[in-house]
Design a protein around this motif. Structure first.
Motif, PDB file in Angstrom:
ATOM      1  N   ILE A 238      -9.957 107.407 -27.901  1.00  0.00           N
ATOM      2  CA  ILE A 238     -10.913 108.027 -27.443  1.00  0.00           C
ATOM      3  C   ILE A 238     -10.760 109.517 -26.657  1.00  0.00           C
ATOM      4  O   ILE A 238      -9.685 109.881 -26.897  1.00  0.00           O
ATOM      5  CB  ILE A 238     -11.573 107.148 -26.108  1.00  0.00           C
ATOM      6  CG1 ILE A 238     -10.532 107.008 -24.946  1.00  0.00           C
ATOM      7  CG2 ILE A 238     -11.803 105.434 -26.706  1.00  0.00           C
ATOM      8  CD1 ILE A 238     -10.759 106.175 -23.945  1.00  0.00           C
ATOM      9  N   LYS A 239     -11.625 110.044 -26.312  1.00  0.00           N
ATOM     10  CA  LYS A 239     -11.547 111.644 -25.994  1.00  0.00           C
ATOM     11  C   LYS A 239     -10.554 111.553 -24.700  1.00  0.00           C
ATOM     12  O   LYS A 239      -9.769 112.893 -24.819  1.00  0.00           O
ATOM     13  CB  LYS A 239     -12.908 112.119 -25.428  1.00  0.00           C
ATOM     14  CG  LYS A 239     -12.751 113.579 -25.103  1.00  0.00           C
ATOM     15  CD  LYS A 239     -14.284 113.999 -24.829  1.00  0.00           C
ATOM     16  CE  LYS A 239     -14.281 115.573 -24.515  1.00  0.00           C
ATOM     17  NZ  LYS A 239     -13.800 116.420 -25.956  1.00  0.00           N
ATOM     18  N   ASP A 240     -10.640 110.909 -23.991  1.00  0.00           N
ATOM     19  CA  ASP A 240      -9.293 110.972 -22.875  1.00  0.00           C
ATOM     20  C   ASP A 240      -8.039 110.879 -23.108  1.00  0.00           C
ATOM     21  O   ASP A 240      -7.027 111.134 -22.441  1.00  0.00           O
ATOM     22  CB  ASP A 240      -9.590 110.397 -21.641  1.00  0.00           C
ATOM     23  CG  ASP A 240     -10.893 110.640 -21.011  1.00  0.00           C
ATOM     24  OD1 ASP A 240     -11.100 111.948 -21.013  1.00  0.00           O
ATOM     25  OD2 ASP A 240     -11.765 109.925 -20.527  1.00  0.00           O
ATOM     26  N   GLU A 241      -7.774 110.213 -24.452  1.00  0.00           N
ATOM     27  CA  GLU A 241      -6.370 109.960 -25.136  1.00  0.00           C
ATOM     28  C   GLU A 241      -5.252 109.324 -24.101  1.00  0.00           C
ATOM     29  O   GLU A 241      -4.538 109.876 -23.965  1.00  0.00           O
ATOM     30  CB  GLU A 241      -5.975 111.240 -25.702  1.00  0.00           C
ATOM     31  CG  GLU A 241      -6.540 111.718 -26.976  1.00  0.00           C
ATOM     32  CD  GLU A 241      -6.002 112.942 -27.469  1.00  0.00           C
ATOM     33  OE1 GLU A 241      -5.269 113.552 -26.918  1.00  0.00           O
ATOM     34  OE2 GLU A 241      -6.399 113.058 -28.715  1.00  0.00           O
ATOM     35  N   PRO A 242      -5.715 108.325 -23.562  1.00  0.00           N
ATOM     36  CA  PRO A 242      -4.791 107.430 -22.936  1.00  0.00           C
ATOM     37  C   PRO A 242      -3.622 106.922 -23.755  1.00  0.00           C
ATOM     38  O   PRO A 242      -3.765 106.898 -24.840  1.00  0.00           O
ATOM     39  CB  PRO A 242      -5.475 106.036 -22.140  1.00  0.00           C
ATOM     40  CG  PRO A 242      -6.511 105.792 -23.398  1.00  0.00           C
ATOM     41  CD  PRO A 242      -6.931 107.216 -23.811  1.00  0.00           C
ATOM     42  N   TYR A 243      -2.503 106.688 -23.149  1.00  0.00           N
ATOM     43  CA  TYR A 243      -1.049 106.192 -23.765  1.00  0.00           C
ATOM     44  C   TYR A 243      -1.065 104.803 -24.106  1.00  0.00           C
ATOM     45  O   TYR A 243      -1.896 103.955 -23.191  1.00  0.00           O
ATOM     46  CB  TYR A 243       0.040 106.747 -23.188  1.00  0.00           C
ATOM     47  CG  TYR A 243       0.259 108.115 -23.089  1.00  0.00           C
ATOM     48  CD1 TYR A 243       0.762 108.786 -23.921  1.00  0.00           C
ATOM     49  CD2 TYR A 243       0.085 108.674 -21.722  1.00  0.00           C
ATOM     50  CE1 TYR A 243       0.919 110.281 -23.771  1.00  0.00           C
ATOM     51  CE2 TYR A 243       0.221 110.069 -21.315  1.00  0.00           C
ATOM     52  CZ  TYR A 243       0.587 110.951 -22.466  1.00  0.00           C
ATOM     53  OH  TYR A 243       0.783 112.154 -22.441  1.00  0.00           O
ATOM     54  N   SER A 244      -0.567 104.241 -25.271  1.00  0.00           N
ATOM     55  CA  SER A 244      -0.804 102.906 -25.580  1.00  0.00           C
ATOM     56  C   SER A 244       0.672 102.455 -25.783  1.00  0.00           C
ATOM     57  O   SER A 244       1.093 102.964 -26.924  1.00  0.00           O
ATOM     58  CB  SER A 244      -1.627 102.649 -26.663  1.00  0.00           C
ATOM     59  OG  SER A 244      -1.774 101.075 -27.145  1.00  0.00           O
ATOM     60  N   LEU A 245       1.316 101.988 -24.851  1.00  0.00           N
ATOM     61  CA  LEU A 245       2.842 101.775 -24.863  1.00  0.00           C
ATOM     62  C   LEU A 245       3.267 101.037 -26.138  1.00  0.00           C
ATOM     63  O   LEU A 245       4.207 101.529 -26.886  1.00  0.00           O
ATOM     64  CB  LEU A 245       3.332 101.145 -23.497  1.00  0.00           C
ATOM     65  CG  LEU A 245       3.336 102.130 -22.379  1.00  0.00           C
ATOM     66  CD1 LEU A 245       3.494 101.284 -21.316  1.00  0.00           C
ATOM     67  CD2 LEU A 245       4.544 103.209 -22.766  1.00  0.00           C
ATOM     68  N   ASN A 246       2.466  99.881 -26.430  1.00  0.00           N
ATOM     69  CA  ASN A 246       2.936  99.095 -27.750  1.00  0.00           C
ATOM     70  C   ASN A 246       3.021  99.769 -28.957  1.00  0.00           C
ATOM     71  O   ASN A 246       4.028  99.742 -29.686  1.00  0.00           O
ATOM     72  CB  ASN A 246       2.159  97.849 -27.756  1.00  0.00           C
ATOM     73  CG  ASN A 246       2.689  96.720 -26.318  1.00  0.00           C
ATOM     74  OD1 ASN A 246       3.677  97.026 -26.022  1.00  0.00           O
ATOM     75  ND2 ASN A 246       1.816  95.889 -26.535  1.00  0.00           N
ATOM     76  N   HIS A 247       2.077 100.669 -29.020  1.00  0.00           N
ATOM     77  CA  HIS A 247       1.622 101.701 -30.348  1.00  0.00           C
ATOM     78  C   HIS A 247       2.842 102.689 -30.273  1.00  0.00           C
ATOM     79  O   HIS A 247       3.561 103.000 -31.177  1.00  0.00           O
ATOM     80  CB  HIS A 247       0.536 101.982 -30.380  1.00  0.00           C
ATOM     81  CG  HIS A 247      -0.363 100.853 -30.556  1.00  0.00           C
ATOM     82  ND1 HIS A 247      -1.253 100.386 -29.391  1.00  0.00           N
ATOM     83  CD2 HIS A 247      -1.024 100.251 -31.511  1.00  0.00           C
ATOM     84  CE1 HIS A 247      -2.156  99.449 -29.852  1.00  0.00           C
ATOM     85  NE2 HIS A 247      -1.972  99.320 -31.019  1.00  0.00           N
TER      86      HIS A 247
END
Length: 432
Positions: A238-247
């Motif tokens: 998404i636009k805000d690009e949060p981090y996704s730790l498992n990925h």
């Protein structure tokens, strides 16, 4: 890499003579396609999905004056055959220095920045078969960049890396880096040897070497973002690009330990020092490379001349990267992770440490090859960390923070106001 014909050398010299105005594509080039480029052509034409995507990505670029040229100013590539012709040329010469505002050198990604921002492009460059072939192409180029022949751009002319414009942009080069200014090519054995140059002894010393609670900056890089309470899985596209730790951590067994933790990210520039150094003293628990994408970008960011730079958080989940888990000597830090992420064609990450090795704060962990990249430090939620960047505000325009200097400390208080960082309003970050 052999078979460089006289015709090709003439074309390359023409490009060097007028690097900013001459079309990079050279669609009428007489040079035959290298085997790895021909394999790419066969993949595109032989796979129905890939064939469709590589047509659509160029069709989806708006046909307007704004997109007539690519971000480097050269005519925009408009079909996959011209792209192949351009790649065939790009991987046959060493990067030259461009004395152009905002552009240090030419990249293969320049011609792909508009296509990879399209819906079709964002899908195509996540395709496993496409990335496997791109890896072969870039490995072929890497072989050339490690050869003595690649020193052709290590010259003193206007587009050489030791010419007046380049030296002006890299002040104190001879004093700071190990080299021999009086030797041919400054004593470097290849373009990659120049790019992965080392600081002279005494330059960039470790700050507070005996204080294990002080975390050192791992790379010569500009702070981009600090995020707290990072989720195990999040909508990183998404636009805000949060981090996704498992990925980010490729579903490593250690990943759950970092849920709700802290991520610090910084951007390395193409002229910067590109070796990685341990932020703490401790033991390497794991060190490995995660294969991934090369020309991926978050299409939600739209057509932006900064291309992957606007997708810095996004690419930490999808690009080729090195994952290094370190058990810090200081128990208040404990297990942490260093993540090196390659960008575009420069996704070559080399780990120089192995599992079980003991490292001292500031010791080398690995190397980026061939261009600008980004890195992250990831801490568990138990690690109460405070960053000390004084007057530096994170974002794409942040000045480089010296490698091995004090970056953060543990045991202090925490600040988490909501602030605007590079246009992202909905991510919790430190007020550095």
């Amino acid at each position: 890499m052999g078979g460089r014909s006289t015709t090709l050398q003439e074309e390359l010299q023409s490009l060097i003579d007028d690097p900013y105005k001459k079309p990079r594509t050279l669609a009428n080039s007489n040079a035959p396609l290298l085997p790895v480029i021909r394999e790419f052509k066969d993949l595109i034409e032989g796979d129905a999905e890939v064939y469709m995507l590589f047509h659509c990505m160029f069709d989806q670029i708006p046909n307007s004056p704004t997109y007539r040229n690519d971000p480097s100013g050269k005519p925009q590539v408009r079909d996959y055959k011209t792209m192949l012709s351009a790649l065939n040329l790009v991987i046959r010469y060493a990067p030259i220095f461009l004395n152009v505002p905002g552009r240090t050198t030419e990249y293969a990604s320049d011609m792909l920045e508009w296509p990879m921002a399209t819906p079709a492009g964002s899908t195509a460059f996540l395709n496993a078969k496409v990335n496997a072939q791109l890896k072969k192409i870039l490995n072929d180029w890497a072989t050339y960049l490690r050869s003595p022949e690649s020193r052709s751009s290590l010259t003193n002319d206007q587009n050489g890396w030791f010419g007046e414009p380049a030296m002006k942009s890299m002040p104190n080069f001879d004093e700071e880096f190990i080299c021999d200014p009086n030797a041919p090519f400054h004593g470097f054995s290849s373009w990659d040897d120049f790019f992965t140059r080392q600081y002279r002894p005494g330059i960039r010393p470790v700050e507070f070497p005996d204080n294990d609670s002080i975390i050192a900056n791992a790379c010569e890089a500009g702070p981009f973002r600090v995020a707290y309470d990072v989720k195990a899985n999040d909508k990183f596209w998404i636009k805000d690009e949060p981090y996704s730790l498992n990925h980010m951590l490729a579903n490593d067994d250690y990943a759950p330990r970092f849920n709700g933790g802290t991520v610090y990210q910084a951007l390395l520039h193409s002229k910067a020092y590109h070796r990685w150094h341990s932020p703490v003293s401790g033991v390497i628990r794991k060190a490995y490379i995660v294969p991934g994408a090369y020309f991926a970008a978050n299409s939600i960011q739209g057509f932006d001349a900064l291309g992957p730079h606007r997708s810095l958080a996004y690419i930490t989940q999808v690009n080729t990267r090195a994952v290094i888990f370190i058990e810090a000597d200081d128990p208040s830090i404990g297990l942490m992770c260093f993540l090196a992420v390659g960008m575009c064609e420069f996704s070559s990450c080399e780990c120089t440490v192995v599992d079980g090795q003991r490292v001292i704060k500031g010791e080398q962990l690995g190397i980026f090859h061939y261009g600008g990249s980004t890195y992250c430090l990831i801490f568990r939620p138990e690690t109460k960390i405070t960053f000390h960047l004084q007057d530096v505000t994170p974002g794409l325009g942040a000045r480089d923070w010296p490698v091995r200097s004090a970056l953060a400390s543990v045991g202090g208080g925490r600040k988490d106001p909501w602030v605007l960082v590079d246009g992202c309003e909905s991510i919790r970050v430190t007020a550095l």
